[in-house]
Design a protein around this motif. Sequence first.
Motif, PDB file in Angstrom:
ATOM      1  N   PHE A   4       0.825  -1.196   0.000  1.00  0.00           N
ATOM      2  CA  PHE A   4       0.000   0.000   0.000  1.00  0.00           C
ATOM      3  C   PHE A   4       0.864   1.253   0.000  1.00  0.00           C
ATOM      4  CE2 PHE A   4      -3.483  -2.503   2.388  1.00  0.00           C
ATOM      5  CZ  PHE A   4      -4.094  -2.856   1.201  1.00  0.00           C
ATOM      6  N   VAL A   5       0.362   2.284  -0.655  1.00  0.00           N
ATOM      7  CA  VAL A   5       0.981   3.605  -0.616  1.00  0.00           C
ATOM      8  C   VAL A   5       0.164   4.455   0.355  1.00  0.00           C
ATOM      9  CG1 VAL A   5       1.626   5.653  -1.916  1.00  0.00           C
ATOM     10  CG2 VAL A   5       1.774   3.389  -2.993  1.00  0.00           C
ATOM     11  N   ARG A   6       0.763   4.776   1.484  1.00  0.00           N
ATOM     12  CA  ARG A   6       0.052   5.566   2.492  1.00  0.00           C
ATOM     13  C   ARG A   6       0.500   7.025   2.426  1.00  0.00           C
ATOM     14  NH1 ARG A   6      -2.966   2.350   5.760  1.00  0.00           N
ATOM     15  NH2 ARG A   6      -2.491   0.114   5.647  1.00  0.00           N
ATOM     16  N   ASN A   7      -0.061   7.818   3.325  1.00  0.00           N
ATOM     17  CA  ASN A   7       0.149   9.266   3.281  1.00  0.00           C
ATOM     18  C   ASN A   7      -0.258   9.819   1.921  1.00  0.00           C
ATOM     19  OD1 ASN A   7       1.157   9.519   5.976  1.00  0.00           O
ATOM     20  ND2 ASN A   7       3.101   8.686   5.246  1.00  0.00           N
ATOM     21  N   THR A 324       5.134  -0.194 -21.323  1.00  0.00           N
ATOM     22  CA  THR A 324       6.053   0.828 -20.816  1.00  0.00           C
ATOM     23  C   THR A 324       5.413   1.670 -19.720  1.00  0.00           C
ATOM     24  OG1 THR A 324       7.109   0.926 -22.990  1.00  0.00           O
ATOM     25  CG2 THR A 324       7.572   2.719 -21.451  1.00  0.00           C
ATOM     26  N   GLY A 325       4.187   2.128 -19.932  1.00  0.00           N
ATOM     27  CA  GLY A 325       3.507   2.933 -18.924  1.00  0.00           C
ATOM     28  C   GLY A 325       3.234   2.161 -17.652  1.00  0.00           C
ATOM     29  N   GLY A 326       2.778   0.920 -17.807  1.00  0.00           N
ATOM     30  CA  GLY A 326       2.495   0.095 -16.640  1.00  0.00           C
ATOM     31  C   GLY A 326       3.735  -0.211 -15.824  1.00  0.00           C
ATOM     32  N   LEU A 327       4.852  -0.451 -16.509  1.00  0.00           N
ATOM     33  CA  LEU A 327       6.095  -0.717 -15.792  1.00  0.00           C
ATOM     34  C   LEU A 327       6.574   0.522 -15.049  1.00  0.00           C
ATOM     35  CD1 LEU A 327       7.953  -2.887 -18.457  1.00  0.00           C
ATOM     36  CD2 LEU A 327       6.854  -3.684 -16.352  1.00  0.00           C
ATOM     37  N   ALA A 328       6.394   1.707 -15.662  1.00  0.00           N
ATOM     38  CA  ALA A 328       6.743   2.947 -14.972  1.00  0.00           C
ATOM     39  C   ALA A 328       5.873   3.136 -13.734  1.00  0.00           C
ATOM     40  CB  ALA A 328       6.586   4.129 -15.924  1.00  0.00           C
ATOM     41  N   ALA A 329       4.590   2.789 -13.850  1.00  0.00           N
ATOM     42  CA  ALA A 329       3.690   2.904 -12.704  1.00  0.00           C
ATOM     43  C   ALA A 329       4.125   1.979 -11.573  1.00  0.00           C
ATOM     44  CB  ALA A 329       2.259   2.591 -13.127  1.00  0.00           C
ATOM     45  N   ARG A 330       4.506   0.763 -11.909  1.00  0.00           N
ATOM     46  CA  ARG A 330       4.970  -0.172 -10.875  1.00  0.00           C
ATOM     47  C   ARG A 330       6.174   0.396 -10.139  1.00  0.00           C
ATOM     48  NH1 ARG A 330       4.898  -6.207 -13.695  1.00  0.00           N
ATOM     49  NH2 ARG A 330       2.700  -6.225 -14.354  1.00  0.00           N
ATOM     50  N   ARG A 331       7.092   0.959 -10.904  1.00  0.00           N
ATOM     51  CA  ARG A 331       8.302   1.504 -10.289  1.00  0.00           C
ATOM     52  C   ARG A 331       7.978   2.678  -9.358  1.00  0.00           C
ATOM     53  NH1 ARG A 331      10.963   5.655 -12.178  1.00  0.00           N
ATOM     54  NH2 ARG A 331      10.071   5.444 -14.279  1.00  0.00           N
ATOM     55  N   ILE A 332       7.098   3.567  -9.816  1.00  0.00           N
ATOM     56  CA  ILE A 332       6.753   4.728  -8.998  1.00  0.00           C
ATOM     57  C   ILE A 332       5.969   4.315  -7.758  1.00  0.00           C
ATOM     58  CG2 ILE A 332       5.320   6.815  -8.961  1.00  0.00           C
ATOM     59  CD1 ILE A 332       6.217   7.347 -11.825  1.00  0.00           C
ATOM     60  N   LEU A 333       5.041   3.363  -7.915  1.00  0.00           N
ATOM     61  CA  LEU A 333       4.280   2.896  -6.761  1.00  0.00           C
ATOM     62  C   LEU A 333       5.182   2.247  -5.719  1.00  0.00           C
ATOM     63  CD1 LEU A 333       1.151   1.413  -8.581  1.00  0.00           C
ATOM     64  CD2 LEU A 333       1.175   3.412  -7.084  1.00  0.00           C
ATOM     65  N   LYS A 334       6.146   1.474  -6.186  1.00  0.00           N
ATOM     66  CA  LYS A 334       7.083   0.848  -5.256  1.00  0.00           C
ATOM     67  C   LYS A 334       7.892   1.892  -4.506  1.00  0.00           C
ATOM     68  CE  LYS A 334      10.756  -2.650  -5.097  1.00  0.00           C
ATOM     69  NZ  LYS A 334      11.568  -3.588  -5.921  1.00  0.00           N
ATOM     70  N   ARG A 335       8.322   2.932  -5.227  1.00  0.00           N
ATOM     71  CA  ARG A 335       9.076   4.008  -4.596  1.00  0.00           C
ATOM     72  C   ARG A 335       8.214   4.757  -3.590  1.00  0.00           C
ATOM     73  NH1 ARG A 335      10.691   8.090  -8.871  1.00  0.00           N
ATOM     74  NH2 ARG A 335       8.667   9.012  -8.372  1.00  0.00           N
ATOM     75  N   MET A 336       6.972   5.038  -3.948  1.00  0.00           N
ATOM     76  CA  MET A 336       6.076   5.766  -3.049  1.00  0.00           C
ATOM     77  C   MET A 336       5.761   4.967  -1.796  1.00  0.00           C
ATOM     78  SD  MET A 336       3.408   7.370  -5.860  1.00  0.00           S
ATOM     79  CE  MET A 336       2.494   8.380  -4.687  1.00  0.00           C
ATOM     80  N   ALA A 337       5.608   3.656  -1.952  1.00  0.00           N
ATOM     81  CA  ALA A 337       5.294   2.813  -0.810  1.00  0.00           C
ATOM     82  C   ALA A 337       6.448   2.730   0.172  1.00  0.00           C
ATOM     83  CB  ALA A 337       4.914   1.418  -1.286  1.00  0.00           C
ATOM     84  N   ALA A 338       7.660   2.941  -0.331  1.00  0.00           N
ATOM     85  CA  ALA A 338       8.838   2.809   0.519  1.00  0.00           C
ATOM     86  C   ALA A 338       9.151   4.080   1.302  1.00  0.00           C
ATOM     87  CB  ALA A 338      10.049   2.432  -0.331  1.00  0.00           C
ATOM     88  N   THR A 339       8.459   5.179   0.959  1.00  0.00           N
ATOM     89  CA  THR A 339       8.767   6.460   1.635  1.00  0.00           C
ATOM     90  C   THR A 339       7.830   6.692   2.808  1.00  0.00           C
ATOM     91  OG1 THR A 339       7.305   7.643   0.090  1.00  0.00           O
ATOM     92  CG2 THR A 339       9.640   7.497  -0.475  1.00  0.00           C
TER      93      THR A 339
END
Length: 339
Positions: A4-7, A324-339
């Motif tokens: 999950f991406v919180r905040n 390409t778009g979906g893979l970019a979304a996965r990467r950004i979501l993973k980054r957001m979830a880690a912050t």
Amino acid sequence: MTTFVRNQWYVAAYGHEIGRELFGRTILGESIVFYRAESGEVVALADRCVHRRFPLSESRLDGDTIVCGYHGFTYDRAGTCVFVPGQKRIPRTARVKAYDVVEQDSFVWVWIGDGPPEVSPPRAPWLADPAYTTVCGMEPLAARYELLVDNLLDLSHETYLHGGYIGTPEVAETPITTEVDEDAGVIYVSRRMADAACPPFYAKSTGIEGRITRWQDIEYHPPCLYLLHSRIAPAGVLPREDGTDPDGFHVEVVYAITPETEHSTHDFWAVARDFALEDQGVSDFLAENNRTVVLQDVVALNVLEQVIATEPAGYQELSINIDTGGLAARRILKRMAAT
């Protein structure tokens, strides 16, 4: 496994869903009760009495307070307990979490996170713009929200899954362009078809006969909001040099992607159009057909969720250009979830 991406802000409901009746909904695993105060403002509290966990959504309103239906613990709009049975002293810890809420663009947004909101909710202004007419709905999805993100960022599946509604051969045949604004965290995927068959979804709503120019410009604001800017016009008809576009038909398709649990999602959808504004027949047609399209996605993604649950460890999927778009979304979501 879903992360999950919180905040972040998430759509909890449409404004018309929430009134003076208690309304419960689970968002990112958190059970929340909503209601409108007598002033008209939306209130959101944790949906569990501190005493014996009874759901406040199964209780009753008394003015602007919720009276627990089990033992009568009573909470104000801030989640503070103002009455307990059998004693005058109210325990200091007798309070439930209150959530920040924003009502905007026909949506009720709730902040899921620690501390006060850090940003404002993203916008979908067409949904509350008198220059547009909107139909909308929500379908429960028994699958993780990431599968819906993948689905919406790769519209080539329209050709195969939604044939007879919005899919034509040209959607899958036309290459995409993808841009990622890393600073803003927004993904843009565009597919522009100069000469395409007109699917029934647009032929019957616009009245266009013959082939069309069809633009699909996606704007995804992770984690929660997906915008599809669609332009339809007779083949060869483009916007004017001054930027106006009187001969085009414009449809703004909005999805609010709200995780319910790790394996279920609230799939909010809306279709806003700038033509046939007063034509109820067009509204009924678009509402019925878009819901059919959404349900086709729901069936497919529910199946995919079950496949993923049973696949062997280490399975590697194959990705190609359309991903390409979906893979970019996965990467950004993973980054957001880690912050």
